[in-house]
Design a protein around this motif. Structure first.
Motif, PDB file in Angstrom:
ATOM      1  N   PHE A 282       1.268  -1.302  -0.224  1.00 56.00           N
ATOM      2  CA  PHE A 282       0.032   0.025   0.046  1.00 56.00           C
ATOM      3  C   PHE A 282       1.092   1.566  -0.330  1.00 56.00           C
ATOM      4  CE2 PHE A 282      -2.784  -3.264   1.518  1.00 56.00           C
ATOM      5  CZ  PHE A 282      -4.162  -2.506   1.011  1.00 56.00           C
TER       6      PHE A 282
ATOM      7  N   PHE B 297      -1.987  -7.017  10.944  1.00 55.35           N
ATOM      8  CA  PHE B 297      -3.032  -7.001  10.374  1.00 55.35           C
ATOM      9  C   PHE B 297      -2.132  -6.772   9.222  1.00 55.35           C
ATOM     10  CE2 PHE B 297      -6.289  -5.950  13.310  1.00 55.35           C
ATOM     11  CZ  PHE B 297      -6.878  -6.291  13.507  1.00 55.35           C
TER      12      PHE B 297
ATOM     13  N   TYR C  73      -0.504  -8.304   6.152  1.00 57.94           N
ATOM     14  CA  TYR C  73      -1.121  -8.841   4.524  1.00 57.94           C
ATOM     15  C   TYR C  73       0.595  -8.974   3.890  1.00 57.94           C
ATOM     16  CZ  TYR C  73      -1.347  -6.771  -0.198  1.00 57.94           C
ATOM     17  OH  TYR C  73      -1.733  -7.130  -2.000  1.00 57.94           O
TER      18      TYR C  73
ATOM     19  N   PHE D 298       5.038  -3.203   7.081  1.00 64.02           N
ATOM     20  CA  PHE D 298       6.034  -2.902   7.933  1.00 64.02           C
ATOM     21  C   PHE D 298       7.206  -3.566   8.864  1.00 64.02           C
ATOM     22  CE2 PHE D 298       1.637  -0.139   8.431  1.00 64.02           C
ATOM     23  CZ  PHE D 298       1.781   0.791   7.135  1.00 64.02           C
TER      24      PHE D 298
ATOM     25  N   ASP E 108      -1.636 -12.434  10.257  1.00 57.08           N
ATOM     26  CA  ASP E 108      -2.694 -11.954   9.399  1.00 57.08           C
ATOM     27  C   ASP E 108      -3.465 -12.916   9.242  1.00 57.08           C
ATOM     28  OD1 ASP E 108      -3.129  -9.401   7.092  1.00 57.08           O
ATOM     29  OD2 ASP E 108      -3.956 -11.648   7.042  1.00 57.08           O
ATOM     30  N   LEU E 109      -4.641 -12.601   8.789  1.00 58.39           N
ATOM     31  CA  LEU E 109      -5.390 -14.093   8.187  1.00 58.39           C
ATOM     32  C   LEU E 109      -5.482 -14.855   7.493  1.00 58.39           C
ATOM     33  CD1 LEU E 109      -8.704 -14.655  10.152  1.00 58.39           C
ATOM     34  CD2 LEU E 109      -9.530 -13.556   8.798  1.00 58.39           C
TER      35      LEU E 109
ATOM     36  N   ARG F  54      -1.923 -16.804   2.667  1.00 58.57           N
ATOM     37  CA  ARG F  54      -1.065 -16.224   2.131  1.00 58.57           C
ATOM     38  C   ARG F  54      -0.041 -14.975   2.201  1.00 58.57           C
ATOM     39  NH1 ARG F  54      -5.372 -11.947  -0.131  1.00 58.57           N
ATOM     40  NH2 ARG F  54      -4.675 -10.244   2.285  1.00 58.57           N
TER      41      ARG F  54
ATOM     42  N   GLU G 159      -3.417 -16.315  11.115  1.00 65.28           N
ATOM     43  CA  GLU G 159      -3.860 -16.323  12.599  1.00 65.28           C
ATOM     44  C   GLU G 159      -5.005 -15.373  12.678  1.00 65.28           C
ATOM     45  OE1 GLU G 159      -2.342 -17.009  16.657  1.00 65.28           O
ATOM     46  OE2 GLU G 159      -4.990 -17.679  17.390  1.00 65.28           O
ATOM     47  N   ASP G 160      -6.044 -15.647  13.101  1.00 70.39           N
ATOM     48  CA  ASP G 160      -6.449 -14.243  13.370  1.00 70.39           C
ATOM     49  C   ASP G 160      -6.052 -13.085  14.772  1.00 70.39           C
ATOM     50  OD1 ASP G 160      -8.885 -12.683  14.944  1.00 70.39           O
ATOM     51  OD2 ASP G 160     -10.956 -13.969  13.536  1.00 70.39           O
ATOM     52  N   VAL G 161      -6.122 -12.343  14.074  1.00 69.54           N
ATOM     53  CA  VAL G 161      -5.933 -10.800  14.869  1.00 69.54           C
ATOM     54  C   VAL G 161      -6.190 -11.121  16.446  1.00 69.54           C
ATOM     55  CG1 VAL G 161      -5.560  -8.367  15.743  1.00 69.54           C
ATOM     56  CG2 VAL G 161      -4.680  -9.162  13.576  1.00 69.54           C
ATOM     57  N   PHE G 162      -7.282 -11.116  16.580  1.00 74.65           N
ATOM     58  CA  PHE G 162      -8.607 -11.425  17.667  1.00 74.65           C
ATOM     59  C   PHE G 162      -7.972 -12.504  18.378  1.00 74.65           C
ATOM     60  CE2 PHE G 162     -10.380  -8.452  15.171  1.00 74.65           C
ATOM     61  CZ  PHE G 162     -10.475  -7.820  15.044  1.00 74.65           C
TER      62      PHE G 162
ATOM     63  N   ASP H  89      -2.982  -1.947  12.391  1.00 69.20           N
ATOM     64  CA  ASP H  89      -3.638  -1.634  10.244  1.00 69.20           C
ATOM     65  C   ASP H  89      -4.956  -2.388  10.079  1.00 69.20           C
ATOM     66  OD1 ASP H  89      -3.749   0.104   8.178  1.00 69.20           O
ATOM     67  OD2 ASP H  89      -1.835  -0.908   6.938  1.00 69.20           O
TER      68      ASP H  89
HETATM   69  N1  SAH Z   1      -0.749  -3.593   7.398  1.00 71.05           N
HETATM   70  C1  SAH Z   1      -1.077  -4.410   5.793  1.00 71.05           C
HETATM   71  C2  SAH Z   1      -2.292  -3.192   5.712  1.00 71.05           C
HETATM   72  C3  SAH Z   1      -3.463  -4.237   5.982  1.00 71.05           C
HETATM   73  S1  SAH Z   1      -4.244  -5.216   5.139  1.00 71.05           S
HETATM   74  C4  SAH Z   1      -0.149  -3.288   5.412  1.00 71.05           C
HETATM   75  O1  SAH Z   1       0.756  -2.373   5.523  1.00 71.05           O
HETATM   76  O2  SAH Z   1       0.446  -3.876   4.196  1.00 71.05           O
HETATM   77  C5  SAH Z   1      -5.961  -5.630   5.662  1.00 71.05           C
HETATM   78  C6  SAH Z   1      -5.340  -7.281   6.161  1.00 71.05           C
HETATM   79  O3  SAH Z   1      -5.958  -7.611   7.072  1.00 71.05           O
HETATM   80  C7  SAH Z   1      -5.521  -8.013   5.274  1.00 71.05           C
HETATM   81  O4  SAH Z   1      -4.179  -8.972   4.725  1.00 71.05           O
HETATM   82  C8  SAH Z   1      -6.662  -9.017   5.682  1.00 71.05           C
HETATM   83  O5  SAH Z   1      -6.426 -10.387   5.717  1.00 71.05           O
HETATM   84  C9  SAH Z   1      -6.444  -8.844   7.292  1.00 71.05           C
HETATM   85  N2  SAH Z   1      -7.560  -9.336   7.945  1.00 71.05           N
HETATM   86  C10 SAH Z   1      -8.830  -8.944   7.991  1.00 71.05           C
HETATM   87  N3  SAH Z   1      -8.744  -9.101   9.284  1.00 71.05           N
HETATM   88  C11 SAH Z   1      -8.281 -10.160   9.744  1.00 71.05           C
HETATM   89  C12 SAH Z   1      -8.448 -10.705  11.563  1.00 71.05           C
HETATM   90  N4  SAH Z   1      -9.416 -10.595  11.878  1.00 71.05           N
HETATM   91  N5  SAH Z   1      -7.256 -10.845  11.816  1.00 71.05           N
HETATM   92  C13 SAH Z   1      -6.152 -11.623  10.911  1.00 71.05           C
HETATM   93  N6  SAH Z   1      -6.067 -10.220   9.803  1.00 71.05           N
HETATM   94  C14 SAH Z   1      -7.141  -9.848   9.515  1.00 71.05           C
END
Ligand code: SAH
Length: 396
Positions: free
Chosen positions: A204, A228, A230, A234, A250-251, A254, A278-281, A300
């Motif tokens: 991004f 999150f 991706y 970062f 990240d969930l 990939r 994994e799910d962040v939560f 993010d």
């Molecule tokens: N911070 C990244 C961009 C984030 S894009 C960067 O700087 O490049 C949003 C990401 O959040 C996606 O890759 C998506 O897979 C992830 N995502 C969405 N919900 C999520 C969750 N509950 N737990 C973990 N990752 C999640």
């Protein structure tokens, strides 16, 4: 060329469009009379000209003003001039040796809402945000190739009814095909870009200033949690900046291979880093149970996301997300809270931050804030186009 038609603007919008507001809102005139791609002259009740716009349906509105001059022709020269002007404003980026990817044309910020153009080391990526602007595709591509040296051109079409990306064929348009991955540099850090692999390309570009700040001023010797994550952009910036260790969560499946690839491209052994799918939560629950703490945590999240167990909306849930984060941030540690949600502003965002710290009775101080970088030009009459809000917060 489209025939020019007229629309009488609702009186309460007259001043707005006269003063240069670029977005055609739902109720400014009867847009139902028109089809996407129509060029329409907005006039007042006395038929006096106010602005020239095109019709294109996005979530944001129904089209964009292209000119405030009556005699302006929306032709090849119009697009050439706009793109050329935008390129001139990015000369420092084109001349840079350590940054080879940036935004060349930022929609209404460069005078054409609904259209963005990014540069990736000689290749250009056009994003069309409505069927309306896509109707000008041939002209715009002709204009771009006339004013810029393009190795190849790719496109993203984000205009089915929900503003989602259309994935019915290749995104390659013309010229040479880009290598896969195409390796670009941003402030000396390498990133892998895939121009024809779905809606997102791997980075991004609007976070370049934040990555630079983390790399140069925040990462050295620190333990980092990147949520999150991706492709881990970062994390990689932090590792290059001397972080003691990064953890990326990240969930998406990939994300592991993508993150490994970014580390590899910067000669960092990914086995020395932590990459968690994994799910962040859930990860927060685990981290709290294990009493983990990090010296720098990056947040993010997407503006809106639905996973199997959670629905997350930045507007409703950012405070809670911050509370979880504060609990696993060490004293004097830093939280980088970021959002690209367009439905609230920086003031509101800071109020979410304040509430989270107050709820936990923890003191904090804001170190600095970021919004869009200089290549993402913002229209001075459309400040809401500056959607990015990033706050560096120190937990005291
Ligand atoms: N911070 C990244 C961009 C984030 S894009 C960067 O700087 O490049 C949003 C990401 O959040 C996606 O890759 C998506 O897979 C992830 N995502 C969405 N919900 C999520 C969750 N509950 N737990 C973990 N990752 C999640």
């Amino acid at each position: 060329m489209q025939q020019i038609t007229y629309a009488t603007v609702h009186p309460k919008f007259k001043k707005l469009y006269k003063s240069g507001y670029p977005l055609i809102t739902k109720d400014s005139f009867n847009t139902k009379k028109f089809v996407e791609g129509d060029i329409v002259d907005i006039v007042d009740e006395k038929k006096e000209f106010i602005a020239k716009c095109y019709i294109g349906f996005q979530n944001k509105g129904y089209g964009w003003v292209l000119s405030n001059s009556k005699d302006e022709k929306i032709d090849l020269d119009f697009f050439k001039n706009k793109i050329n002007k935008a390129i001139k404003k990015r000369e420092n980026f084109f001349n840079s040796n350590d940054t080879t990817a940036f935004r060349v044309f930022n929609a209404e910020g460069d005078g054409i809402g609904g259209l963005s153009i990014d540069y990736f080391d000689g290749f250009y990526l056009i994003t069309w945000y409505s069927k309306g602007i896509y109707k000008f595709k041939d002209l715009i591509i002709k204009a771009l190739t006339a004013v810029a040296k393009c190795k190849g051109i790719y496109q993203k079409r984000r205009f089915n009814t929900k503003g989602q990306y259309l994935e019915d064929s290749s995104d390659f348009v013309l010229g040479e095909k880009a290598p896969e991955p195409l390796v670009i540099k941003e402030n000396g850090v390498n990133f892998a870009i895939y121009l024809d692999d779905g809606a997102m390309v791997g980075i991004f570009l609007d976070q370049k200033d934040v990555r630079k700040a983390i790399k140069e001023r925040y990462a050295k010797g620190k333990s980092i949690l990147n949520t999150f994550s991706y492709t881990g952009a970062f994390s990689v910036a932090a590792a290059v900046g001397g972080a003691s260790k990064t953890t990326s969560v990240d969930l998406a499946n990939r994300s592991r291979a993508k993150t490994q690839e970014q580390f590899r491209l910067n000669s960092i052994d990914f086995n020395s880093q932590n990459i968690i799918v994994e799910d962040v939560f859930n990860y927060f629950k685990y981290a709290i149970r294990k009493k983990l703490s990090f010296e720098l945590v990056i947040l993010d999240p997407p503006s809106f996301a639905r996973s199997k167990k959670h629905t997350f909306s930045a507007y409703k849930d950012y405070t809670k997300l911050l509370e979880d984060t504060i609990n696993i941030t060490s004293k004097n540690g830093v939280i980088v809270a970021s959002t690209n949600a367009a439905n609230f502003d920086m003031k509101k965002f800071k109020s979410f931050i304040d509430r989270a710290f107050k709820n936990l009775k923890v003191k904090y101080t804001i170190l600095e804030t970021f919004s869009l970088p200089s290549d993402f030009k913002v229209n001075k009459n459309f400040k809401e186009g500056n959607y990015l809000k990033v706050v560096f917060i120190k937990k005291l």
